[in-house]
Design a protein around this motif. Sequence first.
Motif, short mmCIF file in Angstrom:
data_model
loop_
_atom_site.label_atom_id
_atom_site.label_comp_id
_atom_site.label_asym_id
_atom_site.label_seq_id
_atom_site.Cartn_x
_atom_site.Cartn_y
_atom_site.Cartn_z
N VAL A 55 0.84 -1.20 0.00
CA VAL A 55 0.00 0.00 0.00
C VAL A 55 0.87 1.25 0.00
O VAL A 55 0.61 2.21 -0.74
CB VAL A 55 -0.95 0.00 1.21
N GLY A 56 1.93 1.25 0.82
CA GLY A 56 2.80 2.42 0.92
C GLY A 56 3.48 2.76 -0.38
O GLY A 56 3.51 3.93 -0.80
N ILE A 57 4.06 1.77 -1.05
CA ILE A 57 4.75 2.02 -2.32
C ILE A 57 3.78 2.52 -3.38
O ILE A 57 4.05 3.51 -4.07
CB ILE A 57 5.47 0.73 -2.78
N GLY A 128 14.12 8.21 4.51
CA GLY A 128 13.99 6.75 4.46
C GLY A 128 15.25 6.04 4.94
O GLY A 128 15.18 4.90 5.43
N ILE A 129 16.41 6.72 4.85
CA ILE A 129 17.67 6.08 5.23
C ILE A 129 17.73 5.77 6.73
O ILE A 129 17.99 4.62 7.12
CB ILE A 129 18.87 6.95 4.79
N PRO A 130 17.50 6.75 7.62
CA PRO A 130 17.53 6.40 9.05
C PRO A 130 16.44 5.42 9.45
O PRO A 130 16.64 4.61 10.36
CB PRO A 130 17.34 7.76 9.75
N LEU A 256 10.94 0.01 8.48
CA LEU A 256 11.08 -0.63 7.17
C LEU A 256 9.90 -0.34 6.24
O LEU A 256 10.08 0.03 5.08
CB LEU A 256 11.22 -2.14 7.37
N ILE A 257 8.68 -0.48 6.75
CA ILE A 257 7.48 -0.37 5.90
C ILE A 257 7.22 1.08 5.49
O ILE A 257 6.59 1.32 4.46
CB ILE A 257 6.25 -0.96 6.63
N LEU A 258 7.69 2.04 6.28
CA LEU A 258 7.58 3.45 5.89
C LEU A 258 8.83 3.90 5.13
O LEU A 258 8.73 4.64 4.14
CB LEU A 258 7.38 4.32 7.12
N GLY A 259 10.00 3.45 5.56
CA GLY A 259 11.24 3.91 4.96
C GLY A 259 11.44 3.45 3.52
O GLY A 259 11.89 4.23 2.67
N VAL A 260 11.11 2.20 3.22
CA VAL A 260 11.31 1.68 1.86
C VAL A 260 10.46 2.44 0.83
O VAL A 260 10.98 2.86 -0.22
CB VAL A 260 11.03 0.16 1.80
N PRO A 261 9.14 2.63 1.07
CA PRO A 261 8.36 3.42 0.09
C PRO A 261 8.88 4.84 -0.09
O PRO A 261 8.86 5.37 -1.21
CB PRO A 261 6.95 3.42 0.70
N GLY A 267 10.19 10.25 -1.77
CA GLY A 267 9.49 11.12 -0.82
C GLY A 267 8.02 10.81 -0.75
O GLY A 267 7.47 10.09 -1.60
N SER A 268 7.38 11.39 0.24
CA SER A 268 5.96 11.09 0.48
C SER A 268 5.01 12.04 -0.21
O SER A 268 3.84 11.72 -0.41
CB SER A 268 5.67 11.12 1.99
N GLY A 269 5.48 13.23 -0.58
CA GLY A 269 4.56 14.27 -1.04
C GLY A 269 3.88 14.91 0.16
O GLY A 269 4.12 14.53 1.31
N PRO A 270 3.02 15.90 -0.07
CA PRO A 270 2.35 16.59 1.04
C PRO A 270 1.50 15.64 1.90
O PRO A 270 0.85 14.74 1.38
CB PRO A 270 1.45 17.62 0.32
#
Length: 324
Positions: A55-57, A128-130, A256-261, A267-270
Amino acid sequence: MASAIQLVVGLAALVGGAELVVRNGAALAARLGVPPMVIGLTIVSIGTSAPELAVGIDAMRANAGSLAIGNIAGTNVVNLLLILGLCALLRPVHFDRRTLLLDLPSVVIVAVLVLGLTAGGQLATWTGIPLVTLAVVYTVALGLWSKRSRDPRPVEEIEELIDGVGGHGAGRRTWLYLVLLVVGIAVIVVGADWLVGAAESLARAMGVSDAFIGLTVIAIGTSTPELFTAIISTFRGERDIAIGNLIGSSTYNLTLILGVPVLVSGGSGPIDPSLLRIDLPLMVAVCLLCIPLFLTGRRLSKLEGGVMVACYLAYFTALVVTQG
């Protein structure tokens, strides 16, 4: 009608997949001499968090970061309030030393970190790196801790408990447990995908926001693997996998699930302002709330579980009333 059938089939797949994961995850842990909670915190946690990753990606590539972040925030609230509370309602939950010294501090630290990283209104690619790095550090810490603790019961005894009296677990090979564990996770992921797809179609028809969908429909849908795994584990007496899966999933969701996407999508966008003002701070508050609950006698009573479930229902009701 098609969405309703897809939803039912997805639920059935989740039940069957969770049963495979619990049986073979515990048996594999016994074979390898690894504590069942470590299996729950790593293989099972990452596997049952795969729907959130997908879903995140997809969401961040479509510039819908609010849906992805709302999904993660909502999923963690579901895990730590609703599902953990339901487990305690069924049977009081007891916590070991590692849960209090490693797992709980980890989920609190990463929750506060994510809140700080999103303060600017979006997640840049570098954030996403940290997050991914912390996922690796957490996994290594679990591995090091597991070397200090091995399940004292003989393998045969644990396998008999898993498969029941007269079961055939003792005759299985380690590779078969691993294959069945992977199959179980795959069934869970596919079932969750069907369930979320059907639920999202129904929600979109109602014209609600991405943040609302992420916090409610998608969060509950992608939490169903953890829900069924936790409940089935509880009834089968494998509480360590249930609790390890819940806490581990919450930590991996934020790293992991937030950082990888974020890394993959640039980036996430607004991010929806309501997520920044209300839902993300509330998720951090839920993590902090677990500290006194976990430290009070190192257990969650049925009463405390009931309060946690009631708090989640109040939160869900408020979401529906104010945003739905």
